[in-house]
Each structure stands twice: as structure tokens, then as C-alpha cells.
Scaffold this active site. Structure first.
Site, PDB file in Angstrom:
ATOM      1  N   ASP A  54      -0.186   6.039   1.045  1.00 39.62           N
ATOM      2  CA  ASP A  54      -1.427   6.808   1.075  1.00 39.62           C
ATOM      3  C   ASP A  54      -1.193   8.055   0.222  1.00 39.62           C
ATOM      4  OD1 ASP A  54      -3.687   8.216   1.675  1.00 39.62           O
ATOM      5  OD2 ASP A  54      -3.314   8.363   3.820  1.00 39.62           O
TER       6      ASP A  54
ATOM      7  N   ASP B 103      -4.301  -0.659   8.182  1.00 36.94           N
ATOM      8  CA  ASP B 103      -3.164   0.091   8.720  1.00 36.94           C
ATOM      9  C   ASP B 103      -3.690   1.002   9.813  1.00 36.94           C
ATOM     10  OD1 ASP B 103      -2.832   3.288   7.905  1.00 36.94           O
ATOM     11  OD2 ASP B 103      -4.273   2.204   6.665  1.00 36.94           O
TER      12      ASP B 103
END
Length: 376
Positions: free
Chosen positions: A92, A271
Site C-alpha cells: 500500500d 486485504d
């Protein structure tokens, strides 16, 4: 990176495919265990490989940048070597962490100035330096730098933020072209759709992201407090626009039910910290509902943690033993619960994949949602 779309469920928009990278094949739909600081909390890499067996895990740029630092990761030869993980990693960009630091950051067109949650030191993230940082971390899939808007969010703010995210995306793409790979494997870049829960903004953003021509695409700014129905509505709108021949990643989602509902809408990748965080608090996810293992009712229940047997801990340990470990504040309890929850999440997406290929995903999903929506 290459995405192969193999099957689509005849009664929903659920898809089964494979993502091929230099670190191996990823069977989709997939859940990615969150390894924020180069570690999936409470799980040894050996257990992660042998028992949970994910094709890919997630790391976080913000946290890795602050600690151990990019310098250390470079000296180690990248995140894979640093943490002893030879499979896929996604990072990320840090946009969500910047969002969560609302009291300690300032967002401007140039980028974001923020204070470290560790020592209060000042730092700046820009689209350009976040691309450089992710190059040096060395993940197989890297994310564009974006602003994650809160919920609820004023329409005009969401609109301004979305357009800034698009401008930041253009800067990310331009800078990646100038920034060489740091290691001997390729990196796939995913832009991120924003727009809060406003349908017209989500449509605009999805069209902009689709036109960027990236090898995969992500959907951000959901699972931030909005009702599940709004999440599903935005996912459906966006999936109808994003290219069919590229993987779709819904960031930060979610509960087992959220995952199945979004798979039905055409999402491929997920996720969430929920399976690990909830495990440490004694909540187990199972195919028949959730269990608070701290409750007295489990004190003399010697049955398996989950009859589905998603990992070795389900057959090795009983509910009574796990409750005892939590009552005794023994860390092994948290470890067992974490392995169970991650194993269950991976079992769930793998079973979904089997059902998509078999053509009966929709019926199975309806049954599973009904079963899992219970407190045991």
C-alpha cells in the site's frame, strides 16, 4: 505481470483467474494477509508458508519507511530478503495511513506533510517520492499515492480530493517512467479509484483509472465506516467500468461476508487486518458464525475450533484449550487464533474459486452468508 481470466460464474459477476508475477502465480479471488511492518502479526513465516499458504501478503509503505527505514531495506536487498519471504508482496502506498493520521498531517497539492506516530518527527510524502520508496522496498505490486476520504464526506470535498488523486496518479506514472527497478524482478503498478460513496464521482474516477491503462486497478476509500450496502453499491458501479481483463483489488475489506458479496460483484483481491486483529481479541471466524472464545460457554467444549479444518490448529487444539490460553493471558492463544482466522479467510476465497469454476458460486454464497451471519 499477467492476468488470466479463467472462469466467470454464470449467475453472478464472480471471477476466477490467475495473476503471474516474477515471484509466482496468484490464484484469484485472493485474500492477502496483512504484514504491515514486514511481519504478519503473531505468525512465523514457516507457519505462514506451510499452514496458511498464501500466494501473496501485504506490506505498508508508511510503516516500512519509518521503521526499519528504506536504507535498511535497501541494504538487505529489498523486503523479500529482509523478511525471508520468497512469494509475492503488495505494498500500500501509505495513503490510508496518512488518512488515519488526521490530527498529525497536512494535505496540499504537492503532497502530505505528517508527523511520525513513533517519535513525532516531520516527513513529507509526494507521489514522486512514494514511487521511489516503493521501488526500494521492492514489492511485486505497488500502489499509486492517493487521498483516502473519510466517511461521511462532504460532496465537494470528495470531488476535490478525487481530482487531486487523479493528478497525483499522473505524477506517479510520470515518475515511475524515470525510476529504474531496484531489484531483479518486475513491479506492477495499480492506480486507485476514489470518490467516497457518491455514484457520479465513482463513475468519473473509475473511467479515469481505466483510461490510465495500468496492469491492474484498485478501489479505495471504502470500508471506512460506510454501511455495507453503500460499499456494495460502489463496488458494483466501479466493477462495471474497470476492464474485465485486469485484476480488481478492493482495499481494506473486510468481514468474510463482505468478501463473498464483493466477489459476487467482480472483485478479485482483498486485504484486511480483521482476521489478525480480531484473533488477538479472542474472536474466531468460522463457516457457521463467529465465536468469542473468551466466553465461559467454551470452557468445557473439547470440540475442534472449526469443523472445516482450515489449518492444523483446528484439529490440534480444542475450544476449551484455546479459551484457557486466553484466560491465562498466554500469548500462544493469540497465535493459535490468528493462524485459525487467516486459514479460514484463505479457505473461504479458495472455496469461492472452486465454486466459481464449478458454476454454483451464487447458491453457495447465499448459504455461506446465512451461516456466517451468526454469533455462536
Amino acid at each position: 505481470m499477467k492476468f488470466n481470466l479463467l472462469h466467470t460464474d454464470p449467475n453472478t459477476k464472480a471471477r476466477a483467474g490467475t495473476i503471474e508475477t516474477d515471484h509466482g502465480s496468484i490464484a484469484t479471488p485472493i485474500f492477502m494477509p496483512v504484514g504491515t511492518v514486514a511481519s504478519v502479526k503473531g505468525v512465523h513465516q514457516r507457519e505462514l508458508r506451510e499452514e496458511i499458504d498464501p500466494d501473496i501478503i501485504l506490506g505498508n509503505t508508511y510503516h516500512l519507511y519509518l521503521r526499519p527505514s528504506i536504507d535498511i531495506l535497501e541494504k538487505a536487498g529489498g523486503l523479500h530478503k529482509f523478511m525471508g519471504w520468497d512469494r509475492n508482496i503488495l505494498t500500500d502506498s501509505g495513503g490510508y495511513q496518512v488518512y488515519s493520521l488526521s490530527a498529525n498531517r497536512k494535505i496540499k497539492e504537492e503532497g502530505v506533510k505528517f508527523k511520525s506516530h513513533i517519535d513525532g518527527s516531520l516527513h513529507v510524502f509526494t507521489p514522486e517520492n512514494v514511487m521511489e520508496i516503493q521501488r526500494k522496498i521492492g514489492a511485486d505490486i505497488i500502489m499509486a499515492f492517493d487521498e483516502c476520504t473519510p466517511y461521511p464526506c462532504d460532496y465537494q470535498y470528495a470531488k476535490r480530493s478525487m481530482h487531486m488523486t487523479h493528478r497525483w496518479l499522473d505524477r506517479c506514472i510520470d515518475h515511475l517512467k524515470k525510476t529504474p527497478l531496484s531489484y531483479a524482478h518486475d513491479q506492477a503498478f495499480f492506480p486507485i479509484v476514489q470518490g467516497s460513496t457518491y455514484k457520479d464521482l465513482r463513475i468519473q474516477s473509475a473511467e479515469y483509472i481505466a483510461n490510465a491503462g495500468a496492469v491492474g486497478n484498485a478501489i479505495g476509500g471504502l470500508s471506512v465506516g460506510e454501511p455495507a450496502e453503500e460499499m456494495y453499491a460502489m463496488s458494483e458501479v466501479v466493477c462495471d467500468i474497470l476492464p474485465e481483463d485486469k485484476p480488481r483489488y478492493l482495499m481494506g475489506v473486510g468481514t468474510p461476508i463482505n468478501i463473498l458479496e464483493n466477489i459476487a460483484l467482480g472483485i478479485d483481491m482483498f486485504d484486511c487486518v480483521m482476521p489478525t486483529r480480531n484473533a488477538r481479541n479472542g474472536m474466531l471466524f468460522t463457516a457457521h458464525g463467529t465465536i468469542n472464545i473468551k466466553n465461559r460457554k467454551w470452557a468445557d467444549d473439547f470440540s475442534a475450533l472449526d469443523e472445516m479444518g482450515t489449518t492444523f490448529v483446528d484439529t490440534e487444539y480444542s475450544k476449551a484449550y484455546l479459551r484457557h490460553l486466553f484466560a491465562a493471558n498466554e500469548y500462544l492463544g493469540k497465535q493459535i487464533a490468528t493462524i485459525h482466522n487467516l486459514g479460514f479467510y484463505l479457505w473461504l476465497v479458495r472455496e469461492a474459486r472452486k465454486r466459481i469454476i464449478a458454476g454454483d458460486f451464487g447458491e453457495w454464497k447465499t448459504k455461506m452468508v446465512r451461516q456466517m451471519d451468526k454469533r455462536l
